[in-house]
Every structure is written in structure tokens, then in C-alpha cells.
Design a protein around this motif. Sequence first.
Motif, PDB file in Angstrom:
ATOM      1  N   HIS A 105      73.057  17.227 -11.900  1.00  0.00           N
ATOM      2  CA  HIS A 105      74.491  16.702 -12.434  1.00  0.00           C
ATOM      3  C   HIS A 105      74.781  17.306 -13.282  1.00  0.00           C
ATOM      4  O   HIS A 105      75.576  17.517 -13.148  1.00  0.00           O
ATOM      5  CB  HIS A 105      74.059  15.236 -13.054  1.00  0.00           C
ATOM      6  N   MET A 106      74.581  18.504 -13.847  1.00  0.00           N
ATOM      7  CA  MET A 106      75.203  19.241 -14.838  1.00  0.00           C
ATOM      8  C   MET A 106      76.429  20.009 -13.744  1.00  0.00           C
ATOM      9  O   MET A 106      77.467  20.749 -13.616  1.00  0.00           O
ATOM     10  CB  MET A 106      73.994  20.441 -15.707  1.00  0.00           C
ATOM     11  N   HIS A 107      75.144  20.781 -12.625  1.00  0.00           N
ATOM     12  CA  HIS A 107      75.700  21.847 -12.103  1.00  0.00           C
ATOM     13  C   HIS A 107      77.276  20.902 -10.943  1.00  0.00           C
ATOM     14  O   HIS A 107      78.233  21.282 -11.103  1.00  0.00           O
ATOM     15  CB  HIS A 107      75.418  21.888 -10.631  1.00  0.00           C
ATOM     16  N   LYS A 108      77.405  19.865 -10.811  1.00  0.00           N
ATOM     17  CA  LYS A 108      77.801  18.736 -10.766  1.00  0.00           C
ATOM     18  C   LYS A 108      79.099  18.215 -11.104  1.00  0.00           C
ATOM     19  O   LYS A 108      80.934  18.775 -11.466  1.00  0.00           O
ATOM     20  CB  LYS A 108      77.578  17.250  -9.994  1.00  0.00           C
ATOM     21  N   ALA A 109      78.716  18.346 -12.102  1.00  0.00           N
ATOM     22  CA  ALA A 109      79.629  18.261 -13.715  1.00  0.00           C
ATOM     23  C   ALA A 109      80.602  19.546 -13.842  1.00  0.00           C
ATOM     24  O   ALA A 109      81.822  19.267 -14.387  1.00  0.00           O
ATOM     25  CB  ALA A 109      79.319  17.670 -15.241  1.00  0.00           C
ATOM     26  N   ARG A 110      80.343  20.470 -14.115  1.00  0.00           N
ATOM     27  CA  ARG A 110      81.043  22.068 -13.963  1.00  0.00           C
ATOM     28  C   ARG A 110      82.055  22.327 -13.057  1.00  0.00           C
ATOM     29  O   ARG A 110      82.863  22.630 -13.717  1.00  0.00           O
ATOM     30  CB  ARG A 110      80.058  22.789 -14.179  1.00  0.00           C
ATOM     31  N   LYS A 111      81.835  21.674 -11.757  1.00  0.00           N
ATOM     32  CA  LYS A 111      82.321  21.799 -10.636  1.00  0.00           C
ATOM     33  C   LYS A 111      83.993  20.899 -11.039  1.00  0.00           C
ATOM     34  O   LYS A 111      84.891  21.391 -10.311  1.00  0.00           O
ATOM     35  CB  LYS A 111      82.115  21.641  -9.029  1.00  0.00           C
ATOM     36  N   GLU A 112      83.425  20.127 -11.465  1.00  0.00           N
ATOM     37  CA  GLU A 112      84.465  18.129 -11.534  1.00  0.00           C
ATOM     38  C   GLU A 112      85.177  18.860 -12.373  1.00  0.00           C
ATOM     39  O   GLU A 112      86.672  19.005 -12.504  1.00  0.00           O
ATOM     40  CB  GLU A 112      83.615  17.444 -11.954  1.00  0.00           C
ATOM     41  N   ILE A 113      84.708  19.123 -14.123  1.00  0.00           N
ATOM     42  CA  ILE A 113      85.775  20.254 -14.789  1.00  0.00           C
ATOM     43  C   ILE A 113      86.812  21.012 -14.646  1.00  0.00           C
ATOM     44  O   ILE A 113      87.508  21.315 -14.712  1.00  0.00           O
ATOM     45  CB  ILE A 113      84.757  20.761 -16.065  1.00  0.00           C
ATOM     46  N   GLU A 114      86.235  21.951 -13.870  1.00  0.00           N
ATOM     47  CA  GLU A 114      87.055  23.102 -12.777  1.00  0.00           C
ATOM     48  C   GLU A 114      87.913  22.119 -12.273  1.00  0.00           C
ATOM     49  O   GLU A 114      88.959  22.813 -12.262  1.00  0.00           O
ATOM     50  CB  GLU A 114      86.115  24.165 -12.496  1.00  0.00           C
ATOM     51  N   VAL A 164      95.098  10.623 -24.321  1.00  0.00           N
ATOM     52  CA  VAL A 164      94.863  10.296 -23.471  1.00  0.00           C
ATOM     53  C   VAL A 164      93.587  11.945 -23.026  1.00  0.00           C
ATOM     54  O   VAL A 164      93.522  13.000 -22.991  1.00  0.00           O
ATOM     55  CB  VAL A 164      95.526  11.053 -21.641  1.00  0.00           C
ATOM     56  N   LEU A 165      91.814  10.702 -22.865  1.00  0.00           N
ATOM     57  CA  LEU A 165      91.700  11.727 -23.486  1.00  0.00           C
ATOM     58  C   LEU A 165      90.520  11.625 -22.203  1.00  0.00           C
ATOM     59  O   LEU A 165      90.001  10.325 -21.207  1.00  0.00           O
ATOM     60  CB  LEU A 165      89.806  11.554 -23.921  1.00  0.00           C
ATOM     61  N   SER A 166      89.369  12.937 -21.647  1.00  0.00           N
ATOM     62  CA  SER A 166      89.210  13.341 -20.234  1.00  0.00           C
ATOM     63  C   SER A 166      87.926  13.268 -20.873  1.00  0.00           C
ATOM     64  O   SER A 166      87.376  14.539 -21.239  1.00  0.00           O
ATOM     65  CB  SER A 166      89.379  13.999 -19.435  1.00  0.00           C
ATOM     66  N   ASP A 167      86.516  12.702 -20.698  1.00  0.00           N
ATOM     67  CA  ASP A 167      84.940  12.855 -21.526  1.00  0.00           C
ATOM     68  C   ASP A 167      84.220  13.784 -20.084  1.00  0.00           C
ATOM     69  O   ASP A 167      84.040  12.972 -19.198  1.00  0.00           O
ATOM     70  CB  ASP A 167      84.498  11.414 -21.741  1.00  0.00           C
ATOM     71  N   THR A 168      83.495  14.406 -20.525  1.00  0.00           N
ATOM     72  CA  THR A 168      82.534  14.614 -19.622  1.00  0.00           C
ATOM     73  C   THR A 168      80.577  15.057 -19.799  1.00  0.00           C
ATOM     74  O   THR A 168      81.007  15.008 -20.710  1.00  0.00           O
ATOM     75  CB  THR A 168      82.999  15.976 -19.693  1.00  0.00           C
ATOM     76  N   PRO A 169      80.726  14.574 -19.286  1.00  0.00           N
ATOM     77  CA  PRO A 169      78.832  15.319 -19.134  1.00  0.00           C
ATOM     78  C   PRO A 169      78.295  16.415 -19.438  1.00  0.00           C
ATOM     79  O   PRO A 169      79.034  17.627 -20.428  1.00  0.00           O
ATOM     80  CB  PRO A 169      78.239  15.057 -17.593  1.00  0.00           C
ATOM     81  N   ILE A 214      88.145  16.544 -23.558  1.00  0.00           N
ATOM     82  CA  ILE A 214      86.564  17.016 -24.711  1.00  0.00           C
ATOM     83  C   ILE A 214      84.826  17.403 -23.987  1.00  0.00           C
ATOM     84  O   ILE A 214      84.916  17.086 -23.193  1.00  0.00           O
ATOM     85  CB  ILE A 214      86.327  15.495 -25.685  1.00  0.00           C
ATOM     86  N   MET A 215      84.412  18.100 -24.722  1.00  0.00           N
ATOM     87  CA  MET A 215      83.257  18.947 -23.674  1.00  0.00           C
ATOM     88  C   MET A 215      82.195  19.239 -24.753  1.00  0.00           C
ATOM     89  O   MET A 215      82.430  18.891 -26.006  1.00  0.00           O
ATOM     90  CB  MET A 215      83.624  20.521 -23.407  1.00  0.00           C
ATOM     91  N   GLY A 216      81.227  19.359 -24.207  1.00  0.00           N
ATOM     92  CA  GLY A 216      80.022  19.725 -25.817  1.00  0.00           C
ATOM     93  C   GLY A 216      78.602  19.670 -25.239  1.00  0.00           C
ATOM     94  O   GLY A 216      78.612  19.230 -22.979  1.00  0.00           O
ATOM     95  N   SER A 244      84.750  28.898 -22.875  1.00  0.00           N
ATOM     96  CA  SER A 244      85.776  29.204 -22.391  1.00  0.00           C
ATOM     97  C   SER A 244      86.105  29.655 -21.626  1.00  0.00           C
ATOM     98  O   SER A 244      87.614  30.431 -20.752  1.00  0.00           O
ATOM     99  CB  SER A 244      84.679  30.622 -23.073  1.00  0.00           C
ATOM    100  N   LYS A 245      85.779  29.614 -20.152  1.00  0.00           N
ATOM    101  CA  LYS A 245      86.068  30.932 -18.958  1.00  0.00           C
ATOM    102  C   LYS A 245      87.000  29.825 -19.015  1.00  0.00           C
ATOM    103  O   LYS A 245      87.820  29.960 -17.776  1.00  0.00           O
ATOM    104  CB  LYS A 245      85.075  30.943 -18.463  1.00  0.00           C
ATOM    105  N   LEU A 246      86.498  28.502 -18.210  1.00  0.00           N
ATOM    106  CA  LEU A 246      87.538  27.410 -17.875  1.00  0.00           C
ATOM    107  C   LEU A 246      88.130  26.927 -18.070  1.00  0.00           C
ATOM    108  O   LEU A 246      89.450  26.452 -17.922  1.00  0.00           O
ATOM    109  CB  LEU A 246      86.664  25.983 -18.003  1.00  0.00           C
ATOM    110  N   ARG A 247      88.490  27.408 -19.843  1.00  0.00           N
ATOM    111  CA  ARG A 247      90.131  26.313 -20.369  1.00  0.00           C
ATOM    112  C   ARG A 247      91.293  28.308 -20.723  1.00  0.00           C
ATOM    113  O   ARG A 247      91.825  27.642 -20.798  1.00  0.00           O
ATOM    114  CB  ARG A 247      88.955  25.847 -21.862  1.00  0.00           C
TER     115      ARG A 247
END
Length: 314
Positions: free
Chosen positions: A9-18, A162-167, A119-121, A45-48
Amino acid sequence: MAIQWYPGHMHKARKEIEEAMPQVDLVIEVLDARIPYSSENPMVSKLRGDKPCIKLLNKSDLADPKVTARWIEYLEQEQGVKATAITTLQPGQVKNIPDICRKLVPARDKIEKDIRTMIMGIPNVGKSTIINTLAGRTIAKTGNEPAVTKRQQRINLRNGIVLSDTPGILWPKVDNEASSYRLAVTGAIKDTAMEYEDVAMFAAEYFLKAYPQEICERYKLKSLPETDIELLEEIGRKRGALRPGGRIDLHKASELLLHEFRSGKTGLLTLETPEMAEIEKEEVARVLAEKEAIKQQKLEQENLKRSGKRHQGE
């Protein structure tokens, strides 16, 4: 050997964040105040890119306050970064976050447009508790274990934010071995993905060097053990972690050391300093450069072999 844990699910989350990042004005990254470097996901850092970022050093109530102050100063050397120490045990600190957002993105506030934040972490860093405090209601599922949040969600805080929560996401490969151990010590990596004794010995070795007084006081030691294994054996004897025949149960002693550190019973301890981070970054860069050079050398040798075979064929 570095400890790795990267569920699907972390791989999927990364794609969604991107995919969502272009619509974001500001990134909020939640770090563990005890391991600000090791809990800082290099992918963030890379994504933002050049978007402004608030780095929240959460669990500051468990960390060494003097070292935390040094970390804030260190992190704010990066352009567009505001760092602040918080604990979810003090909701007032969390509720100051929207004000920081407005200061970092004043243009959106001036035209009365919602500031779109993400928000990420890493897992188990307290991100969901922060979201629930900001929202004033239970929105994000919380739990004292990593990888509770599995999908992304959008939350209107109704205060211009407005806050986007991520896994909680780790990264596919933790290049710094020490960082992987620190993540395991703090509970960011599931206990089932690590060897307790191995991780506890890493923690014990560091505590003996960095916090000898706290260790002696917590475990009522008359003298400081010389090695990590001696410390675990002392903990086992003091706490009755024994097997038949009076042998020390190292697994039980390891559990005691790690769980008491995570809960703050051992004291306010931080596992890394900015100076350590700088040294380790340089070492990681050196090792990666060496690996890349070896990889390129192999490719060149393979290309030469193929070229030689083609000439023979002619």
C-alpha cells in the motif's frame, strides 16, 4: 544489515501523492523529534520540489529538548522550511499550525482562497492524532502501531485550510543502516519485521554512550556496563527476565528496553544529532557513488563483450 519494510500500500500511496502534489500549496511533514533525520522521508523533498514546508517535530515530550532545539535550527537552514516542536499531548501547540500555514502562503490568504496542504510522515509518527486535533473531531484512524492509515483523504478544516491526509510511507530502500535501526527502535517499522535483540543492542550501545546517567538511574545500576549485551543482561537480572536455570531471557530484556524508551520511561532521549546526520549523509553519498561506479563499470564491460562478439561474427 539495514532493516527494510515497504508494504504494497505504500507504493500505491507514493503514486497517489505524486499525482496530487501539483494542486498542493504547502507540505506539512511530521517527523519524530527523537529521530528527525531518520524519520525525514527523502521522497518528500523530491515530490514537493520548491513548495514551502512545515516540519513538525512531534513526540517532543519524549525527546531531549536541547537536541530538539538544535534540530529546529538545522532544519530551518533549508529554504522555505519552518520547523517547530510539538506534542499531541498539548493540543494548543497543534492548533497553532494553521497560523504557520498562513504565514508561509500569504498570497492564498490575501485572495481568500483555501490553502491546500498535504500532511505526510512515516508510519506511527502521530500524523492521524494531529489531523483529529486540527479538525476538532475524529477523522483519521489512530493506533500505536505503524501503517494504520491506508488511503488518502481530503479534509476541509473550515478555517481556510484544506488538508490532504496520506498514508504513512517509508521508502523502498533505507540506504543508511543506522537510520533503519533507529526507525525500528522508535516503532516506525513493525515489530514483526525486525529482530528484537538486534535492534535493542543497537539502542543499548547508543544509550551507553549518549545517556549513561539516564540508563543508570532507570535501571538502578551501580556502575555503567561496558557493552550493549552487558546492559541487556543487567536489565534482565534487575527485571526478572529469566529462563529456567537462571539464564537471562535476552528477548524479554530487549522488549523491556525498547518499550520503555518508546513510552519515555527511560527519560527524554534523542537517537541522533544534526552532526551525526551530516556525517551519515556524506557516508551514504559515498557508498551510493561507489555502487553506481561499479554498476557503470559492469555495463561498460558487458558492452565491450557484446562489441567483441559482433566483430567476431563479421
